[in-house]
Enzyme design. Structure first.
Site, short mmCIF file in Angstrom:
data_model
loop_
_atom_site.label_atom_id
_atom_site.label_comp_id
_atom_site.label_asym_id
_atom_site.label_seq_id
_atom_site.Cartn_x
_atom_site.Cartn_y
_atom_site.Cartn_z
N CYS A 164 14.87 77.56 99.20
CA CYS A 164 15.33 77.00 97.93
C CYS A 164 14.31 77.28 96.83
CB CYS A 164 15.64 75.52 98.11
SG CYS A 164 16.85 74.94 96.93
N HIS A 203 19.18 75.33 102.59
CA HIS A 203 18.17 74.69 103.44
C HIS A 203 18.56 74.81 104.91
CE1 HIS A 203 15.83 72.55 100.29
NE2 HIS A 203 16.97 72.60 99.62
N GLU A 212 16.91 74.27 107.43
CA GLU A 212 16.25 73.27 108.30
C GLU A 212 17.17 72.12 108.70
OE1 GLU A 212 15.54 73.87 105.12
OE2 GLU A 212 14.84 72.11 104.02
N1 GLN Z 1 14.12 72.75 91.80
C1 GLN Z 1 14.95 73.80 92.29
C2 GLN Z 1 16.39 73.63 91.87
O1 GLN Z 1 16.79 72.59 91.45
C3 GLN Z 1 14.85 73.93 93.79
C4 GLN Z 1 15.45 72.78 94.52
C5 GLN Z 1 15.07 72.75 95.97
O2 GLN Z 1 14.13 73.41 96.38
N2 GLN Z 1 15.76 71.94 96.74
O3 GLN Z 1 17.17 74.56 91.96
#
Ligand code: GLN
Length: 561
Positions: A398, A525, A527
């Site tokens: 992300c 994600h 994970e």
């Molecule tokens: N801050 C970034 C976004 O809002 C990444 C978010 C994250 O890593 N979950 O896209």
């Protein structure tokens, strides 16, 4: 429906979540279908707005629910897929009652904690426990309910009262209460003290609930006379006093419960002895013991914003563990505060700066996990650059993927001020931009949340092969920003490849750098869907790459070995 309620006494942080999920594991091993509910008595409607610093990671479900990290434990231990409604908070309950009041559903009555809030809690529990979570049809046999906090807390009172009423209405045979408590040891003689447990059981009784089992947390195994004392003063049969002493890893907890015949006591209370089988935990035992006996380790640098509290990245840590174990390795995670890598820190805290760089350079692979806000971003960019230039396996999750894009744009495209509009609203080169799915102006619902599909653009990339050459994968998301579709062409011209996109082709989901052994960024994600014996494909690839085994793995996979 049969309910197993798990409450906690004396202090918080006793591992109630692990105890409750372990009870679920043992019951499941007896052939029962198990679901679970976590009650968090705080006022937030969900965990989405809570700081990982304070409360640990925000776990994300398929349906986009942002929930307490304990739901992650349940999903991993029980191998189920929960819904956002499996996490009840005071905020959610009050919101539903107040909404009904506004609609006029209470017909001019005075709306009160008892009976309106307590009824709403009971209704919620009864309807959510009936949702199947294991892929099969129809409701589960048993629902494990974990009540967060400690008995006696003001904020958990309406829940305790609702659960008391529930226990009465469902009847003796359908309700089993396990109270988790602490047995501290005092003084040089090391006497195991039962008084705090006695008090908390008394408190529970005063509120109308009777524990059927006690699960006592202690450093060392409980002595026989400690058990006798507990039995006598807490009015719980000695056979129902379980001891969860410290174990080398949490996978031992279900085994510990089984060894003490916890299942018999619970099944007996729930009148299920006749339909249950003896617990089959061979696989589980093997997993717990394999972990204890691992000798070789792999060093993983985790470069993040919240490195003080490792629970902030709990699922990432678990996913690394699952992947490492399947490679017969022990994960050795080196936490690096991203800001320590930055140039500013070389001046202000030179020792921390030097130590951070040394740790980074000694790692076999580098992971930049998700995050919000600009703290540490410059350090993360340096880590991504170091990984890219030195062929060190890199996994960006992300924010970690966005970092890889910013770094590439700055270093390779020469766009010095390239940035995400999250960190620099005035950047001339916004390579990462705000791309909400819904409204751009309505803040509450701008997050892209939950399971979304990623289509592979080519079968000829590491990630497609790792995922077993499928056309698409479904992974969980939690972000607002994404790679700017307008810069894809220039980035790809210079060698970065976007090998996974959403169905519209506008949202970049996976990036790879084909000239590098393993340089992977994912907007999702992975994970959250990793399981003990089913590690996430990406984490597995990352660990294999770190130990020089990726190519062999992909080849054998390709040949169907
Ligand atoms: N801050 C970034 C976004 O809002 C990444 C978010 C994250 O890593 N979950 O896209």
């Amino acid at each position: 429906m049969k309910y197993v309620l798990v409450t906690g006494g004396v202090v918080s942080g006793l591992g109630k979540g692990v105890t409750a999920s372990s009870i679920g594991v043992v019951l499941k091993a007896c052939g029962l279908r198990v679901t679970s509910i976590k009650i968090d008595p705080y006022l937030n409607t969900d965990a989405g707005t809570m700081s990982p610093f304070e409360h640990g990671e925000v776990f994300v479900l398929d349906d986009g629910g942002e929930v307490d990290l304990d739901l992650g434990n349940y999903e991993r231990f029980l191998d189920v897929t929960l819904t956002k409604d499996n996490n009840i908070t005071t905020g959610k309950i009050f919101q539903s009652v107040i909404e009904k009041e506004r609609k006029g559903d209470y017909l001019g009555k005075t709306v009160q904690v008892v009976p309106h809030i307590t009824d709403a809690i009971k209704d919620w529990i009864e309807s959510v426990s009936a949702i199947p979570v294991d892929g099969k049809d129809g409701p589960a046999d048993v629902c494990v309910i974990e009540l967060g906090g400690t008995v006696g807390d003001i904020e958990s009172m309406p829940f305790i009262e609702a659960l008391r009423q529930l226990s009465f209405s469902v009847g003796q045979d359908n309700f089993c209460l396990v109270h988790v408590s602490l047995i501290p040891v005092l003084g040089v003689v090391g006497e195991q003290k039962t008084k705090p447990t006695q008090h908390s059981v008394r408190e529970l009784r005063a509120l109308g609930l009777t524990p059927h089992l006690l699960a006592c947390r202690s450093a060392q195994p409980l002595l026989e006379n400690t058990k006798e004392k507990l039995s006598q003063f807490c009015h719980v049969p000695a056979a129902n006093i379980l001891n969860i002493h410290d174990v080398p890893n949490i996978w031992h907890v279900p085994l510990l419960l089984r060894n003490q015949n916890a299942h018999d006591a619970i099944l007996n209370q729930l009148n299920l002895l006749s339909i249950a089988m003896p617990p089959a935990l061979q696989d589980w035992t093997m997993m717990a013991e394999t972990y204890d006996n691992l000798t070789n380790s792999v060093r993983i640098a985790m470069v993040g914003k919240y490195v003080g509290l490792t629970d902030s990245y709990l699922s990432v840590v678990k996913a690394l563990l699952h992947a490492c174990i399947s490679c017969s390795l022990k994960p050795s995670i080196d936490w690096i505060a991203a800001s320590d890598l930055e140039e500013d820190s070389a001046k202000s805290t030179p020792e921390a700066h030097a130590a951070a760089w040394e740790t980074l350079k000694n790692a076999a692979c580098i992971l930049v996990p998700g995050g919000f806000g600009d703290r540490g971003v410059r350090g993360m960019i340096l880590a991504a650059k170091y990984a890219r230039e030195n062929s060190i396996p890199y996994l960006g999750i992300c924010l970690g993927m966005q970092i890889a894009v910013i770094e590439f744009a700055r270093s390779v495209l020469g766009l010095e001020r390239a940035d995400s509009s999250e960190f620099d609203t005035d950047t001339p080169d916004p390579v990462v931009i705000f791309m909400p799915e819904g409204s751009r102006t309505h803040m509450g619902s701008t997050m892209r949340l939950g399971s979304r599909r990623t289509l592979f653009q080519t079968p000829d990339c590491i990630t497609a092969k790792l995922y077993g050459n499928t056309q698409y994968v479904e992974e969980r998301h939690r972000h607002r920003y994404e790679v700017n579709p307008e810069v894809i062409e220039v980035l790809e011209e210079k060698g970065l490849q976007f090998v996974g996109k959403d169905e519209t082709g506008k949202r970049m989901e996976i990036l790879e750098l084909p000239t590098h052994p393993f340089y992977v960024g994912v907007q999702f994600h992975p994970e959250f869907k990793s399981r003990p014996r089913r590690p996430s494909a990406l984490f597995l690839g990352f660990i294999l790459a770190a130990t020089g085994k990726l190519e062999a793995h992909l080849k054998s996979h390709q040949n169907g070995v």
